[in-house]
Scaffold this motif. Structure first.
Motif, PDB file in Angstrom:
ATOM      1  N   GLU A 231     134.176  -1.474  98.670  1.00 50.78           N
ATOM      2  CA  GLU A 231     133.751  -0.663  99.802  1.00 50.78           C
ATOM      3  C   GLU A 231     133.051   0.589  99.302  1.00 50.78           C
ATOM      4  OE1 GLU A 231     136.855   0.286 102.510  1.00 50.78           O
ATOM      5  OE2 GLU A 231     137.672  -1.731 102.478  1.00 50.78           O
ATOM      6  N   SER A 232     132.014   1.013 100.020  1.00 48.69           N
ATOM      7  CA  SER A 232     131.338   2.244  99.627  1.00 48.69           C
ATOM      8  C   SER A 232     131.982   3.416 100.352  1.00 48.69           C
ATOM      9  CB  SER A 232     129.853   2.170  99.974  1.00 48.69           C
ATOM     10  OG  SER A 232     129.660   2.416 101.340  1.00 48.69           O
ATOM     11  N   GLU A 233     131.813   4.605  99.817  1.00 50.24           N
ATOM     12  CA  GLU A 233     132.386   5.796 100.423  1.00 50.24           C
ATOM     13  C   GLU A 233     131.375   6.516 101.310  1.00 50.24           C
ATOM     14  OE1 GLU A 233     134.313   8.304  97.605  1.00 50.24           O
ATOM     15  OE2 GLU A 233     135.422   6.645  96.714  1.00 50.24           O
ATOM     16  N   ALA A 234     130.294   5.864 101.631  1.00 48.11           N
ATOM     17  CA  ALA A 234     129.285   6.465 102.495  1.00 48.11           C
ATOM     18  C   ALA A 234     129.839   6.618 103.903  1.00 48.11           C
ATOM     19  CB  ALA A 234     128.029   5.598 102.520  1.00 48.11           C
ATOM     20  N   GLY A 235     129.715   7.797 104.460  1.00 50.86           N
ATOM     21  CA  GLY A 235     130.173   8.064 105.813  1.00 50.86           C
ATOM     22  C   GLY A 235     131.652   8.371 105.927  1.00 50.86           C
ATOM     23  N   VAL A 236     132.372   8.397 104.821  1.00 49.43           N
ATOM     24  CA  VAL A 236     133.799   8.699 104.845  1.00 49.43           C
ATOM     25  C   VAL A 236     133.968  10.198 104.652  1.00 49.43           C
ATOM     26  CG1 VAL A 236     136.004   8.342 103.694  1.00 49.43           C
ATOM     27  CG2 VAL A 236     134.396   6.447 103.926  1.00 49.43           C
ATOM     28  N   GLU A 237     134.657  10.827 105.581  1.00 49.71           N
ATOM     29  CA  GLU A 237     134.874  12.273 105.495  1.00 49.71           C
ATOM     30  C   GLU A 237     136.322  12.523 105.087  1.00 49.71           C
ATOM     31  OE1 GLU A 237     134.750  16.025 108.510  1.00 49.71           O
ATOM     32  OE2 GLU A 237     133.330  14.403 108.811  1.00 49.71           O
ATOM     33  N   PRO A 238     136.559  13.267 104.010  1.00 47.86           N
ATOM     34  CA  PRO A 238     137.941  13.528 103.581  1.00 47.86           C
ATOM     35  C   PRO A 238     138.656  14.433 104.586  1.00 47.86           C
ATOM     36  CG  PRO A 238     136.404  14.759 102.236  1.00 47.86           C
ATOM     37  CD  PRO A 238     135.590  13.879 103.110  1.00 47.86           C
ATOM     38  N   ALA A 239     139.969  14.363 104.579  1.00 44.75           N
ATOM     39  CA  ALA A 239     140.777  15.194 105.473  1.00 44.75           C
ATOM     40  C   ALA A 239     140.583  16.668 105.111  1.00 44.75           C
ATOM     41  CB  ALA A 239     142.244  14.814 105.343  1.00 44.75           C
ATOM     42  N   PRO A 240     140.621  17.555 106.099  1.00 39.69           N
ATOM     43  CA  PRO A 240     140.457  18.980 105.808  1.00 39.69           C
ATOM     44  C   PRO A 240     141.593  19.494 104.923  1.00 39.69           C
ATOM     45  CG  PRO A 240     140.870  18.626 108.157  1.00 39.69           C
ATOM     46  CD  PRO A 240     140.791  17.293 107.514  1.00 39.69           C
ATOM     47  N   ARG A 241     141.220  20.295 103.952  1.00 41.58           N
ATOM     48  CA  ARG A 241     142.178  20.815 102.971  1.00 41.58           C
ATOM     49  C   ARG A 241     142.084  22.331 102.888  1.00 41.58           C
ATOM     50  NH1 ARG A 241     145.045  16.735 101.483  1.00 41.58           N
ATOM     51  NH2 ARG A 241     143.983  14.804 101.045  1.00 41.58           N
TER      52      ARG A 241
ATOM     53  N   VAL B 253     146.753  24.988  94.429  1.00 40.43           N
ATOM     54  CA  VAL B 253     147.177  23.638  94.793  1.00 40.43           C
ATOM     55  C   VAL B 253     146.534  23.298  96.136  1.00 40.43           C
ATOM     56  CG1 VAL B 253     149.156  22.150  95.285  1.00 40.43           C
ATOM     57  CG2 VAL B 253     149.383  23.992  93.619  1.00 40.43           C
ATOM     58  N   PRO B 254     145.857  22.151  96.247  1.00 40.18           N
ATOM     59  CA  PRO B 254     145.269  21.767  97.538  1.00 40.18           C
ATOM     60  C   PRO B 254     146.326  21.152  98.457  1.00 40.18           C
ATOM     61  CG  PRO B 254     144.697  20.155  95.874  1.00 40.18           C
ATOM     62  CD  PRO B 254     145.461  21.241  95.173  1.00 40.18           C
ATOM     63  N   PHE B 255     146.323  21.579  99.716  1.00 43.72           N
ATOM     64  CA  PHE B 255     147.215  21.043 100.741  1.00 43.72           C
ATOM     65  C   PHE B 255     146.391  20.683 101.960  1.00 43.72           C
ATOM     66  CE2 PHE B 255     150.239  23.662  98.364  1.00 43.72           C
ATOM     67  CZ  PHE B 255     151.329  22.810  98.269  1.00 43.72           C
ATOM     68  N   SER B 256     146.891  19.769 102.745  1.00 46.55           N
ATOM     69  CA  SER B 256     146.277  19.468 104.030  1.00 46.55           C
ATOM     70  C   SER B 256     146.437  20.699 104.926  1.00 46.55           C
ATOM     71  CB  SER B 256     146.971  18.270 104.668  1.00 46.55           C
ATOM     72  OG  SER B 256     146.580  18.120 106.014  1.00 46.55           O
TER      73      SER B 256
ATOM     74  N   ALA C  46     149.752  20.667 106.686  1.00 46.46           N
ATOM     75  CA  ALA C  46     150.983  20.623 105.907  1.00 46.46           C
ATOM     76  C   ALA C  46     151.754  21.931 106.010  1.00 46.46           C
ATOM     77  CB  ALA C  46     150.662  20.338 104.439  1.00 46.46           C
ATOM     78  N   ASP C  47     153.089  21.829 105.872  1.00 47.77           N
ATOM     79  CA  ASP C  47     153.931  23.009 105.742  1.00 47.77           C
ATOM     80  C   ASP C  47     153.849  23.449 104.289  1.00 47.77           C
ATOM     81  OD1 ASP C  47     154.751  22.834 108.390  1.00 47.77           O
ATOM     82  OD2 ASP C  47     156.442  21.536 107.890  1.00 47.77           O
ATOM     83  N   ILE C  48     153.381  24.658 104.054  1.00 48.20           N
ATOM     84  CA  ILE C  48     153.147  25.142 102.695  1.00 48.20           C
ATOM     85  C   ILE C  48     154.451  25.696 102.114  1.00 48.20           C
ATOM     86  CG2 ILE C  48     151.734  26.649 101.266  1.00 48.20           C
ATOM     87  CD1 ILE C  48     150.161  24.561 102.864  1.00 48.20           C
ATOM     88  N   PRO C  49     154.885  25.188 100.956  1.00 48.01           N
ATOM     89  CA  PRO C  49     156.110  25.712 100.347  1.00 48.01           C
ATOM     90  C   PRO C  49     155.883  27.095  99.734  1.00 48.01           C
ATOM     91  CG  PRO C  49     155.172  23.991  98.969  1.00 48.01           C
ATOM     92  CD  PRO C  49     154.354  24.039 100.222  1.00 48.01           C
ATOM     93  N   ALA C  50     156.944  27.887  99.678  1.00 47.87           N
ATOM     94  CA  ALA C  50     156.861  29.233  99.117  1.00 47.87           C
ATOM     95  C   ALA C  50     156.814  29.194  97.592  1.00 47.87           C
ATOM     96  CB  ALA C  50     158.045  30.074  99.583  1.00 47.87           C
ATOM     97  N   GLN C  51     157.305  28.106  96.984  1.00 45.91           N
ATOM     98  CA  GLN C  51     157.313  27.964  95.527  1.00 45.91           C
ATOM     99  C   GLN C  51     156.676  26.641  95.146  1.00 45.91           C
ATOM    100  OE1 GLN C  51     161.214  28.204  93.895  1.00 45.91           O
ATOM    101  NE2 GLN C  51     161.802  29.960  95.131  1.00 45.91           N
ATOM    102  N   TRP C  52     156.079  26.610  93.950  1.00 41.10           N
ATOM    103  CA  TRP C  52     155.489  25.367  93.437  1.00 41.10           C
ATOM    104  C   TRP C  52     155.574  25.386  91.928  1.00 41.10           C
ATOM    105  CZ3 TRP C  52     154.100  21.374  96.440  1.00 41.10           C
ATOM    106  CH2 TRP C  52     153.445  20.306  95.830  1.00 41.10           C
ATOM    107  N   ASP C  53     155.935  24.253  91.330  1.00 37.44           N
ATOM    108  CA  ASP C  53     156.050  24.160  89.880  1.00 37.44           C
ATOM    109  C   ASP C  53     154.673  23.905  89.289  1.00 37.44           C
ATOM    110  OD1 ASP C  53     156.817  23.827  87.283  1.00 37.44           O
ATOM    111  OD2 ASP C  53     158.112  22.105  87.645  1.00 37.44           O
ATOM    112  N   SER C  54     154.249  24.775  88.380  1.00 39.66           N
ATOM    113  CA  SER C  54     152.919  24.630  87.781  1.00 39.66           C
ATOM    114  C   SER C  54     152.870  23.496  86.770  1.00 39.66           C
ATOM    115  CB  SER C  54     152.498  25.930  87.098  1.00 39.66           C
ATOM    116  OG  SER C  54     153.242  26.132  85.916  1.00 39.66           O
ATOM    117  N   GLY C  55     154.005  23.067  86.290  1.00 36.53           N
ATOM    118  CA  GLY C  55     154.045  21.988  85.320  1.00 36.53           C
ATOM    119  C   GLY C  55     154.019  22.478  83.883  1.00 36.53           C
TER     120      GLY C  55
END
Length: 113
Positions: free
Chosen positions: A17-27, A42-45, A48-57
């Motif tokens: 399938e081609s990705e022509a005309g496919v619009e990604p969800a707003p981020r 970090v990209p979120f929708s 989405a409920d945004i967490p107060a903390q995130w592990d950078s790895g």
């Protein structure tokens, strides 16, 4: 078995399938900062409920830079058997029942059904 497989295809092959005309969800990009000053995004929708903390790895747990609201836990306190029993009977009723059962165990009263 090889006669039935399609030529030119393999496991893990690309989609046809081609990705022509496919619009990604707003981020939205949310920025976090670790204790050592390391910043990362970090990209979120947008929904989405945004967490107060995130592990950078690599640098540990980072806190939101924009100071977003901290998460409130919706966890109900654990109800014990005693709590549920007190919902059905008063403490005085339980004391009467206990006294009756102790008297029965001692042999002071005949069995009550």
């Amino acid at each position: 078995m090889s006669e039935r497989s399609l030529r030119g295809t393999q496991l893990g092959s690309r989609s046809l399938e081609s990705e022509a005309g496919v619009e990604p969800a707003p981020r939205q990009l949310v920025e976090y900062r670790c204790e050592d000053g390391h910043r990362f995004s970090v990209p979120f929708s947008v929904e989405a409920d945004i967490p107060a903390q995130w592990d950078s790895g690599t640098h540990g747990v980072g806190l939101r830079v924009d100071g977003g609201a901290t998460e409130e836990s919706d966890v109900k306190p654990v109800r014990t058997h005693w709590d549920m029993l007190l919902e059905r009977r008063s403490f005085e009723e339980l004391q009467v029942l206990l006294d009756e059962r102790l008297a029965y165990r001692r042999g002071d009263l005949p069995a009550a059904n």
